[in-house]
Scaffold this motif. Sequence first.
Motif, PDB file in Angstrom:
ATOM      1  N   ASN A  16      47.386 -31.960  -7.697  1.00  9.05           N
ATOM      2  CA  ASN A  16      46.953 -30.507  -7.278  1.00  9.05           C
ATOM      3  C   ASN A  16      46.243 -29.802  -8.520  1.00  9.05           C
ATOM      4  O   ASN A  16      45.482 -28.901  -8.248  1.00  9.05           O
ATOM      5  CB  ASN A  16      48.273 -29.547  -7.139  1.00  9.05           C
ATOM      6  N   GLU A  17      46.619 -30.186  -9.726  1.00  2.00           N
ATOM      7  CA  GLU A  17      45.633 -29.444 -10.763  1.00  2.00           C
ATOM      8  C   GLU A  17      44.375 -29.752 -10.942  1.00  2.00           C
ATOM      9  O   GLU A  17      43.349 -28.976 -11.073  1.00  2.00           O
ATOM     10  CB  GLU A  17      46.460 -29.599 -12.129  1.00  2.00           C
ATOM     11  N   LEU A  18      44.148 -31.087 -10.452  1.00  2.00           N
ATOM     12  CA  LEU A  18      42.602 -31.821 -10.839  1.00  2.00           C
ATOM     13  C   LEU A  18      41.990 -30.917  -9.557  1.00  2.00           C
ATOM     14  O   LEU A  18      40.553 -30.772  -9.842  1.00  2.00           O
ATOM     15  CB  LEU A  18      42.808 -33.177 -10.476  1.00  2.00           C
ATOM     16  N   ARG A  19      42.408 -31.118  -8.265  1.00  2.00           N
ATOM     17  CA  ARG A  19      41.738 -30.347  -7.276  1.00  2.00           C
ATOM     18  C   ARG A  19      41.367 -28.875  -7.590  1.00  2.00           C
ATOM     19  O   ARG A  19      40.507 -28.410  -7.078  1.00  2.00           O
ATOM     20  CB  ARG A  19      42.627 -30.611  -5.778  1.00  2.00           C
ATOM     21  N   ALA A  20      42.439 -28.341  -7.987  1.00  3.46           N
ATOM     22  CA  ALA A  20      42.367 -26.621  -8.429  1.00  3.46           C
ATOM     23  C   ALA A  20      41.164 -26.595  -9.299  1.00  3.46           C
ATOM     24  O   ALA A  20      40.215 -25.824  -9.205  1.00  3.46           O
ATOM     25  CB  ALA A  20      43.765 -25.926  -8.904  1.00  3.46           C
ATOM     26  N   ALA A  21      41.158 -27.478 -10.418  1.00  2.25           N
ATOM     27  CA  ALA A  21      39.992 -27.338 -11.299  1.00  2.25           C
ATOM     28  C   ALA A  21      38.716 -27.612 -10.570  1.00  2.25           C
ATOM     29  O   ALA A  21      37.880 -26.978 -11.237  1.00  2.25           O
ATOM     30  CB  ALA A  21      40.355 -28.237 -12.569  1.00  2.25           C
ATOM     31  N   ALA A  22      38.719 -28.361  -9.891  1.00  2.06           N
ATOM     32  CA  ALA A  22      37.278 -28.948  -9.156  1.00  2.06           C
ATOM     33  C   ALA A  22      36.948 -27.862  -8.353  1.00  2.06           C
ATOM     34  O   ALA A  22      35.749 -27.461  -8.229  1.00  2.06           O
ATOM     35  CB  ALA A  22      37.576 -30.001  -8.379  1.00  2.06           C
ATOM     36  N   SER A  23      37.855 -27.023  -7.883  1.00  4.11           N
ATOM     37  CA  SER A  23      37.414 -25.631  -7.453  1.00  4.11           C
ATOM     38  C   SER A  23      36.832 -24.745  -7.977  1.00  4.11           C
ATOM     39  O   SER A  23      36.004 -23.740  -7.349  1.00  4.11           O
ATOM     40  CB  SER A  23      38.456 -25.119  -6.527  1.00  4.11           C
ATOM     41  N   LEU A  24      36.958 -24.391  -9.342  1.00  6.70           N
ATOM     42  CA  LEU A  24      36.035 -23.654 -10.167  1.00  6.70           C
ATOM     43  C   LEU A  24      34.725 -23.759  -9.931  1.00  6.70           C
ATOM     44  O   LEU A  24      34.022 -22.641  -9.740  1.00  6.70           O
ATOM     45  CB  LEU A  24      36.636 -23.967 -11.707  1.00  6.70           C
ATOM     46  N   GLY A  25      34.193 -25.095  -9.863  1.00  2.66           N
ATOM     47  CA  GLY A  25      32.695 -25.328  -9.898  1.00  2.66           C
ATOM     48  C   GLY A  25      32.175 -24.630  -8.367  1.00  2.66           C
ATOM     49  O   GLY A  25      31.023 -24.130  -8.382  1.00  2.66           O
ATOM     50  N   ARG A  26      32.933 -25.077  -7.480  1.00  3.68           N
ATOM     51  CA  ARG A  26      32.921 -24.718  -6.086  1.00  3.68           C
ATOM     52  C   ARG A  26      32.841 -23.300  -5.980  1.00  3.68           C
ATOM     53  O   ARG A  26      32.164 -22.702  -5.127  1.00  3.68           O
ATOM     54  CB  ARG A  26      33.566 -25.387  -5.176  1.00  3.68           C
ATOM     55  N   TRP A  27      33.486 -22.498  -6.619  1.00  2.00           N
ATOM     56  CA  TRP A  27      33.778 -21.027  -6.774  1.00  2.00           C
ATOM     57  C   TRP A  27      32.601 -20.345  -7.087  1.00  2.00           C
ATOM     58  O   TRP A  27      31.916 -19.453  -6.650  1.00  2.00           O
ATOM     59  CB  TRP A  27      35.156 -20.599  -7.064  1.00  2.00           C
ATOM     60  N   VAL A  28      32.029 -20.912  -8.402  1.00  2.00           N
ATOM     61  CA  VAL A  28      30.873 -20.428  -8.847  1.00  2.00           C
ATOM     62  C   VAL A  28      29.723 -20.648  -8.027  1.00  2.00           C
ATOM     63  O   VAL A  28      28.677 -19.715  -7.958  1.00  2.00           O
ATOM     64  CB  VAL A  28      30.584 -21.177 -10.382  1.00  2.00           C
ATOM     65  N   LEU A  29      29.618 -21.697  -7.308  1.00  2.00           N
ATOM     66  CA  LEU A  29      28.391 -21.916  -6.528  1.00  2.00           C
ATOM     67  C   LEU A  29      28.681 -21.265  -4.796  1.00  2.00           C
ATOM     68  O   LEU A  29      27.868 -21.534  -4.054  1.00  2.00           O
ATOM     69  CB  LEU A  29      28.336 -23.393  -6.453  1.00  2.00           C
TER      70      LEU A  29
END
Length: 211
Positions: free
Chosen positions: A26-39
């Motif tokens: 869950n934490e890895l998926r959430a962390a990956a979302s940060l880049g998607r959020w920026v983009l």
Amino acid sequence: MSDAGSRRVRAARVVVPRVARRLLLNELRAAASLGRWVLRGKHGVRPGDLAAAYTGPQTAMMYGLLFVSLIETVGLAFLIPWPTVHRVVLVLDLYGVLLVLALHAACVTRPHVVRPDGSLRIRYGALFDLSVPPDAVASVRVDRRYPEGRLVSLSDEGVLDLIVGSQTSVTLELNRPLPFTRPLGARGEARTIRFHADDPRALVGALRQPA
């Protein structure tokens, strides 16, 4: 996968408890979302889909929690005189700030999705993901409620509440029980699903009138 790789996977599953594996995933998926959020990207949303946001009730709380965490980090930086303890606490505080930001980013970039065929994907960030096929939907309506409990609550009657900011706004009645997975890996079955959408009328309208 090779035999050696399979053995390593099985060994990891034995050594690392299921709950710990789910937390890490869950934490890895959430962390990956940060880049998607920026983009400004959305996960699992295709052309023709309706993406339904659900973060409205929790946005202010998330930013408030983030502000408090930052204040605490700065305050402890001045109060702790021992360098080693200071570094450890600083790392933990910064990790906490990043985790709060990543959780919110996951919710923003993983909205509910209504597909043109009438199927529905109900989500909460990287913690919850349930696909509802169109033939399982008996009825759907706008229905604002303020239940108490945890993020995912299941009653003895099979009513699943996916609570955001202490509220739900859509009630989905099913014509058969659907299995789902809780954030930490436990399984359950739902006959009714109550969840939140920032624009519940748009979601209900799209679900009632598939292309």
